[in-house]
Design an enzyme around this catalytic site. Sequence first.
Site, PDB file in Angstrom:
ATOM      1  N   HIS A  65       0.812  -1.221   0.000  1.00 23.45           N
ATOM      2  CA  HIS A  65       0.000   0.000   0.000  1.00 23.45           C
ATOM      3  C   HIS A  65       0.844   1.269   0.000  1.00 23.45           C
ATOM      4  CE1 HIS A  65      -3.444  -2.742   1.349  1.00 23.45           C
ATOM      5  NE2 HIS A  65      -3.684  -2.338   0.119  1.00 23.45           N
ATOM      6  N   ASP A 140     -18.027  -1.062 -12.190  1.00 23.04           N
ATOM      7  CA  ASP A 140     -17.019  -1.655 -13.064  1.00 23.04           C
ATOM      8  C   ASP A 140     -16.008  -0.571 -13.464  1.00 23.04           C
ATOM      9  OD1 ASP A 140     -15.559  -2.687 -15.142  1.00 23.04           O
ATOM     10  OD2 ASP A 140     -17.289  -3.417 -16.280  1.00 23.04           O
ATOM     11  N   ASP A 158      -5.300  -1.054  -8.533  1.00 21.90           N
ATOM     12  CA  ASP A 158      -4.983  -1.957  -7.414  1.00 21.90           C
ATOM     13  C   ASP A 158      -5.850  -3.196  -7.588  1.00 21.90           C
ATOM     14  OD1 ASP A 158      -4.453  -3.230  -5.065  1.00 21.90           O
ATOM     15  OD2 ASP A 158      -5.496  -1.788  -3.778  1.00 21.90           O
ATOM     16  N   THR A 160      -6.451  -7.550  -8.786  1.00 24.80           N
ATOM     17  CA  THR A 160      -5.897  -8.894  -8.607  1.00 24.80           C
ATOM     18  C   THR A 160      -4.873  -9.152  -9.727  1.00 24.80           C
ATOM     19  OG1 THR A 160      -7.841  -9.702  -9.783  1.00 24.80           O
ATOM     20  CG2 THR A 160      -7.900  -9.845  -7.393  1.00 24.80           C
ATOM     21  N   ASP A 161      -4.423 -10.384  -9.856  1.00 28.02           N
ATOM     22  CA  ASP A 161      -3.323 -10.698 -10.781  1.00 28.02           C
ATOM     23  C   ASP A 161      -3.596 -10.286 -12.233  1.00 28.02           C
ATOM     24  OD1 ASP A 161      -1.988 -11.733  -8.695  1.00 28.02           O
ATOM     25  OD2 ASP A 161      -1.872 -13.785  -9.433  1.00 28.02           O
ATOM     26  N   PRO A 165      -8.997 -12.987 -13.915  1.00 32.55           N
ATOM     27  CA  PRO A 165     -10.189 -12.164 -14.133  1.00 32.55           C
ATOM     28  C   PRO A 165      -9.889 -10.679 -14.377  1.00 32.55           C
ATOM     29  CG  PRO A 165     -10.401 -13.497 -12.131  1.00 32.55           C
ATOM     30  CD  PRO A 165      -9.024 -13.730 -12.648  1.00 32.55           C
TER      31      PRO A 165
END
Length: 273
Positions: A65, A140, A158, A160-161, A165
Amino acid sequence: MKLIENWFSERYSDNLQLSFRVKDQLLSLKTDFQRIDVFDTYDFGKLLSIDGTVQLTEKDEFVYHEMISRVPFNMMKKKPESVLIIGGGDGGAAGEFLKLGVKKIVNVEIDGQVVEVSRKFFPELYSSFSNPSVTLLIDDGIKFMKQNKGTFDLIVVDSTDPVGPAEGLFNADFYKNVKGALTADGIMVTQSGSPFYQPKGLTMATSGMKSVFKNIKVYTAFIPTYPSGFWSFTLASDAEIKNYSHDLSSGKYFNPDVLEGSFKLPEFVKSLI
Ligand code: AG3
Protein backbone atom coordinates in the site's frame (compact mmCIF):
# COMPACT_ATOMS: atom_id res chain seq x y z
CA MET A 1 -3.88 -32.64 22.18
CA LYS A 2 -4.33 -31.08 18.74
CA LEU A 3 -4.18 -33.73 16.08
CA ILE A 4 -4.88 -31.79 12.93
CA GLU A 5 -2.94 -28.83 11.60
CA ASN A 6 -4.60 -26.48 9.15
CA TRP A 7 -2.79 -24.79 6.30
CA PHE A 8 -3.74 -22.36 3.55
CA SER A 9 -1.63 -22.59 0.41
CA GLU A 10 -1.34 -20.36 -2.61
CA ARG A 11 -0.40 -22.44 -5.61
CA TYR A 12 2.23 -20.84 -7.86
CA SER A 13 2.46 -23.77 -10.24
CA ASP A 14 1.69 -27.47 -10.23
CA ASN A 15 4.95 -27.97 -8.41
CA LEU A 16 5.20 -25.08 -6.01
CA GLN A 17 3.13 -23.39 -3.34
CA LEU A 18 3.47 -21.10 -0.34
CA SER A 19 1.71 -22.37 2.78
CA PHE A 20 0.59 -20.52 5.89
CA ARG A 21 -0.30 -22.42 9.03
CA VAL A 22 -3.68 -21.11 10.14
CA LYS A 23 -5.41 -20.92 13.48
CA ASP A 24 -8.81 -20.64 11.88
CA GLN A 25 -10.72 -19.94 8.71
CA LEU A 26 -12.79 -16.84 9.42
CA LEU A 27 -14.76 -16.63 6.19
CA SER A 28 -15.33 -18.32 2.86
CA LEU A 29 -17.61 -16.69 0.36
CA LYS A 30 -18.45 -17.02 -3.30
CA THR A 31 -19.51 -13.67 -4.80
CA ASP A 32 -20.74 -12.85 -8.31
CA PHE A 33 -17.12 -12.18 -9.26
CA GLN A 34 -14.80 -14.35 -7.24
CA ARG A 35 -14.17 -16.45 -4.19
CA ILE A 36 -13.11 -14.66 -1.02
CA ASP A 37 -11.47 -16.31 2.01
CA VAL A 38 -10.14 -14.86 5.25
CA PHE A 39 -7.76 -16.84 7.44
CA ASP A 40 -6.24 -16.15 10.81
CA THR A 41 -2.61 -17.18 10.27
CA TYR A 42 0.09 -17.77 12.86
CA ASP A 43 2.81 -15.62 11.32
CA PHE A 44 1.02 -12.92 9.30
CA GLY A 45 -2.16 -12.18 11.23
CA LYS A 46 -5.37 -12.07 9.21
CA LEU A 47 -4.97 -12.91 5.53
CA LEU A 48 -7.34 -12.01 2.69
CA SER A 49 -7.33 -14.35 -0.28
CA ILE A 50 -9.21 -13.93 -3.56
CA ASP A 51 -9.54 -16.97 -5.82
CA GLY A 52 -6.82 -18.65 -3.81
CA THR A 53 -4.28 -15.81 -4.19
CA VAL A 54 -3.00 -13.72 -1.29
CA GLN A 55 -4.26 -10.13 -1.51
CA LEU A 56 -3.05 -8.85 1.82
CA THR A 57 -2.05 -9.83 5.30
CA GLU A 58 -2.13 -7.67 8.40
CA LYS A 59 1.61 -8.01 8.80
CA ASP A 60 2.92 -6.99 5.38
CA GLU A 61 0.12 -4.99 3.67
CA PHE A 62 2.06 -1.81 4.45
CA VAL A 63 4.67 -2.59 1.80
CA TYR A 64 2.21 -2.89 -1.08
CA HIS A 65 0.00 0.00 0.00
CA GLU A 66 2.84 2.44 0.63
CA MET A 67 4.55 1.54 -2.63
CA ILE A 68 1.47 1.78 -4.83
CA SER A 69 0.71 5.26 -3.47
CA ARG A 70 3.86 7.11 -2.36
CA VAL A 71 5.94 6.25 -5.40
CA PRO A 72 3.53 7.62 -8.04
CA PHE A 73 2.73 10.56 -5.73
CA ASN A 74 6.37 11.66 -5.88
CA MET A 75 7.15 10.70 -9.47
CA MET A 76 4.56 12.96 -11.10
CA LYS A 77 5.16 16.51 -12.15
CA LYS A 78 2.18 18.05 -10.46
CA LYS A 79 1.44 17.25 -6.83
CA PRO A 80 -1.78 15.25 -7.22
CA GLU A 81 -5.03 16.73 -5.97
CA SER A 82 -7.39 14.05 -7.24
CA VAL A 83 -6.79 10.32 -7.19
CA LEU A 84 -8.82 7.48 -8.69
CA ILE A 85 -8.32 3.96 -7.38
CA ILE A 86 -9.60 1.02 -9.43
CA GLY A 87 -10.01 -2.07 -7.23
CA GLY A 88 -8.66 -1.44 -3.74
CA GLY A 89 -11.90 -2.52 -2.06
CA ASP A 90 -10.05 -3.20 1.19
CA GLY A 91 -9.35 0.54 1.64
CA GLY A 92 -5.59 0.18 2.09
CA ALA A 93 -4.53 2.29 -0.89
CA ALA A 94 -7.08 5.04 -0.13
CA GLY A 95 -5.71 5.17 3.43
CA GLU A 96 -2.21 5.95 2.18
CA PHE A 97 -3.46 8.83 0.01
CA LEU A 98 -5.27 10.23 3.04
CA LYS A 99 -1.96 10.17 4.92
CA LEU A 100 -0.46 12.13 2.02
CA GLY A 101 -3.16 14.77 2.42
CA VAL A 102 -5.10 14.11 -0.80
CA LYS A 103 -8.57 15.62 -0.50
CA LYS A 104 -10.31 14.03 -3.47
CA ILE A 105 -10.09 10.26 -3.67
CA VAL A 106 -12.53 8.18 -5.70
CA ASN A 107 -12.35 4.42 -5.20
CA VAL A 108 -14.16 2.21 -7.72
CA GLU A 109 -14.42 -1.42 -6.63
CA ILE A 110 -16.35 -3.93 -8.72
CA ASP A 111 -17.19 -6.34 -5.88
CA GLY A 112 -19.11 -4.84 -2.95
CA GLN A 113 -18.40 -8.00 -0.96
CA VAL A 114 -14.69 -7.15 -0.79
CA VAL A 115 -15.62 -3.92 0.97
CA GLU A 116 -17.92 -5.78 3.37
CA VAL A 117 -15.21 -8.28 4.19
CA SER A 118 -12.78 -5.46 4.88
CA ARG A 119 -15.32 -3.71 7.12
CA LYS A 120 -15.59 -6.85 9.18
CA PHE A 121 -12.04 -8.20 9.26
CA PHE A 122 -9.71 -5.31 8.38
CA PRO A 123 -11.37 -2.32 10.09
CA GLU A 124 -8.18 -0.25 10.08
CA LEU A 125 -7.97 -0.42 6.28
CA TYR A 126 -11.73 -0.09 5.82
CA SER A 127 -11.83 3.07 7.97
CA SER A 128 -10.54 5.18 5.07
CA PHE A 129 -13.97 4.78 3.44
CA SER A 130 -15.59 6.73 6.26
CA ASN A 131 -13.32 9.71 5.62
CA PRO A 132 -15.19 12.50 3.77
CA SER A 133 -12.31 12.86 1.28
CA VAL A 134 -13.01 9.37 -0.04
CA THR A 135 -15.91 8.47 -2.34
CA LEU A 136 -16.49 4.74 -2.67
CA LEU A 137 -18.36 3.48 -5.73
CA ILE A 138 -19.28 -0.13 -6.38
CA ASP A 139 -18.94 -0.21 -10.14
CA ASP A 140 -17.02 -1.66 -13.06
CA GLY A 141 -13.71 0.22 -13.34
CA ILE A 142 -13.47 -0.32 -17.09
CA LYS A 143 -16.87 1.25 -17.65
CA PHE A 144 -16.20 4.07 -15.16
CA MET A 145 -12.97 4.95 -16.95
CA LYS A 146 -14.77 5.42 -20.26
CA GLN A 147 -17.25 7.83 -18.68
CA ASN A 148 -14.74 10.17 -17.04
CA LYS A 149 -12.62 12.51 -19.12
CA GLY A 150 -9.73 14.64 -17.90
CA THR A 151 -10.73 14.28 -14.27
CA PHE A 152 -7.93 12.68 -12.24
CA ASP A 153 -4.28 13.59 -11.64
CA LEU A 154 -3.34 10.08 -10.60
CA ILE A 155 -5.01 6.76 -11.44
CA VAL A 156 -4.10 3.65 -9.46
CA VAL A 157 -4.93 0.13 -10.59
CA ASP A 158 -4.98 -1.96 -7.41
CA SER A 159 -6.31 -5.17 -8.92
CA THR A 160 -5.90 -8.89 -8.61
CA ASP A 161 -3.32 -10.70 -10.78
CA PRO A 162 -2.64 -9.55 -14.34
CA VAL A 163 -3.33 -13.06 -15.50
CA GLY A 164 -6.91 -14.06 -14.61
CA PRO A 165 -10.19 -12.16 -14.13
CA ALA A 166 -8.47 -8.74 -14.02
CA GLU A 167 -6.82 -9.25 -17.41
CA GLY A 168 -9.01 -6.52 -18.92
CA LEU A 169 -7.12 -3.99 -16.79
CA PHE A 170 -3.83 -4.84 -18.51
CA ASN A 171 -4.26 -3.94 -22.17
CA ALA A 172 -3.90 -0.97 -24.49
CA ASP A 173 -7.66 -0.40 -24.82
CA PHE A 174 -7.99 0.07 -21.09
CA TYR A 175 -4.86 2.26 -20.92
CA LYS A 176 -6.30 4.52 -23.63
CA ASN A 177 -9.33 5.12 -21.45
CA VAL A 178 -7.08 5.71 -18.44
CA LYS A 179 -5.20 8.34 -20.41
CA GLY A 180 -8.51 9.96 -21.34
CA ALA A 181 -9.53 10.12 -17.68
CA LEU A 182 -6.23 11.73 -16.61
CA THR A 183 -5.57 15.46 -16.42
CA ALA A 184 -2.64 16.85 -18.47
CA ASP A 185 0.65 15.60 -16.97
CA GLY A 186 -1.30 13.00 -14.98
CA ILE A 187 0.18 9.61 -14.19
CA MET A 188 -1.07 6.06 -13.78
CA VAL A 189 0.30 3.16 -11.79
CA THR A 190 -0.61 -0.49 -11.87
CA GLN A 191 0.55 -3.43 -9.86
CA SER A 192 2.16 -5.60 -12.55
CA GLY A 193 2.78 -8.92 -10.88
CA SER A 194 5.79 -11.04 -10.04
CA PRO A 195 8.50 -10.58 -12.69
CA PHE A 196 9.70 -14.08 -11.85
CA TYR A 197 6.47 -16.11 -11.82
CA GLN A 198 4.24 -13.89 -13.96
CA PRO A 199 6.53 -12.31 -16.57
CA LYS A 200 3.56 -12.24 -18.96
CA GLY A 201 1.74 -9.83 -16.64
CA LEU A 202 4.61 -7.39 -16.59
CA THR A 203 5.08 -7.67 -20.34
CA MET A 204 1.37 -7.08 -20.97
CA ALA A 205 1.35 -4.00 -18.74
CA THR A 206 4.51 -2.43 -20.14
CA SER A 207 3.82 -3.13 -23.81
CA GLY A 208 0.22 -1.90 -23.49
CA MET A 209 1.30 1.27 -21.70
CA LYS A 210 4.12 1.99 -24.15
CA SER A 211 1.65 2.02 -27.01
CA VAL A 212 -0.45 4.70 -25.25
CA PHE A 213 1.85 6.83 -23.09
CA LYS A 214 5.13 8.63 -23.89
CA ASN A 215 6.93 7.38 -20.78
CA ILE A 216 6.82 4.30 -18.61
CA LYS A 217 8.89 3.20 -15.62
CA VAL A 218 8.92 -0.06 -13.68
CA TYR A 219 9.78 -0.34 -10.00
CA THR A 220 9.79 -3.21 -7.53
CA ALA A 221 9.23 -3.94 -3.86
CA PHE A 222 9.77 -6.80 -1.45
CA ILE A 223 6.38 -8.23 -0.44
CA PRO A 224 6.98 -11.43 1.57
CA THR A 225 3.55 -13.01 1.05
CA TYR A 226 3.28 -12.53 -2.75
CA PRO A 227 4.75 -15.05 -5.24
CA SER A 228 8.57 -14.92 -5.04
CA GLY A 229 8.36 -11.96 -2.62
CA PHE A 230 9.59 -9.75 -5.46
CA TRP A 231 6.85 -7.60 -6.93
CA SER A 232 6.58 -5.10 -9.78
CA PHE A 233 4.62 -1.92 -10.35
CA THR A 234 4.51 0.12 -13.55
CA LEU A 235 4.05 3.88 -13.99
CA ALA A 236 2.95 5.59 -17.20
CA SER A 237 2.59 9.25 -18.13
CA ASP A 238 3.00 11.67 -21.02
CA ALA A 239 4.98 13.93 -18.68
CA GLU A 240 8.51 13.10 -17.58
CA ILE A 241 8.54 10.51 -14.80
CA LYS A 242 11.15 11.45 -12.19
CA ASN A 243 11.47 12.21 -8.52
CA TYR A 244 9.75 15.55 -7.90
CA SER A 245 9.98 15.04 -4.11
CA HIS A 246 6.46 16.16 -3.22
CA ASP A 247 6.50 14.24 0.05
CA LEU A 248 9.45 12.06 0.97
CA SER A 249 8.51 11.42 4.58
CA SER A 250 9.16 7.83 5.61
CA GLY A 251 6.50 5.19 6.14
CA LYS A 252 7.22 1.68 7.40
CA TYR A 253 8.75 0.60 4.08
CA PHE A 254 8.97 3.74 1.98
CA ASN A 255 11.78 6.26 2.44
CA PRO A 256 13.81 8.40 0.02
CA ASP A 257 16.43 5.64 -0.51
CA VAL A 258 13.74 3.08 -1.26
CA LEU A 259 12.14 5.47 -3.75
CA GLU A 260 15.42 5.77 -5.69
CA GLY A 261 16.41 2.12 -5.28
CA SER A 262 13.09 0.66 -6.34
CA PHE A 263 13.78 1.77 -9.93
CA LYS A 264 17.09 -0.12 -10.12
CA LEU A 265 16.12 -3.29 -11.95
CA PRO A 266 17.81 -6.68 -12.28
CA GLU A 267 18.82 -7.62 -15.80
CA PHE A 268 16.13 -10.30 -16.22
CA VAL A 269 13.47 -7.71 -15.39
CA LYS A 270 14.95 -5.14 -17.78
CA SER A 271 14.82 -7.66 -20.56
CA LEU A 272 11.06 -8.10 -20.04
CA ILE A 273 10.22 -4.44 -20.56
N1 AG3 B 1 -3.85 -6.60 -5.03
C1 AG3 B 1 -2.75 -7.26 -5.71
C2 AG3 B 1 -2.53 -8.66 -5.21
C3 AG3 B 1 -1.87 -9.56 -6.19
C4 AG3 B 1 -1.33 -10.72 -5.46
N2 AG3 B 1 -1.13 -11.85 -6.30
C5 AG3 B 1 -0.92 -13.10 -5.84
N3 AG3 B 1 -0.86 -13.34 -4.57
N4 AG3 B 1 -0.79 -14.07 -6.69
C6 AG3 B 1 -3.68 -6.37 -3.67
C7 AG3 B 1 -4.88 -5.77 -3.04
C8 AG3 B 1 -4.50 -4.99 -1.84
N5 AG3 B 1 -5.18 -3.74 -1.81
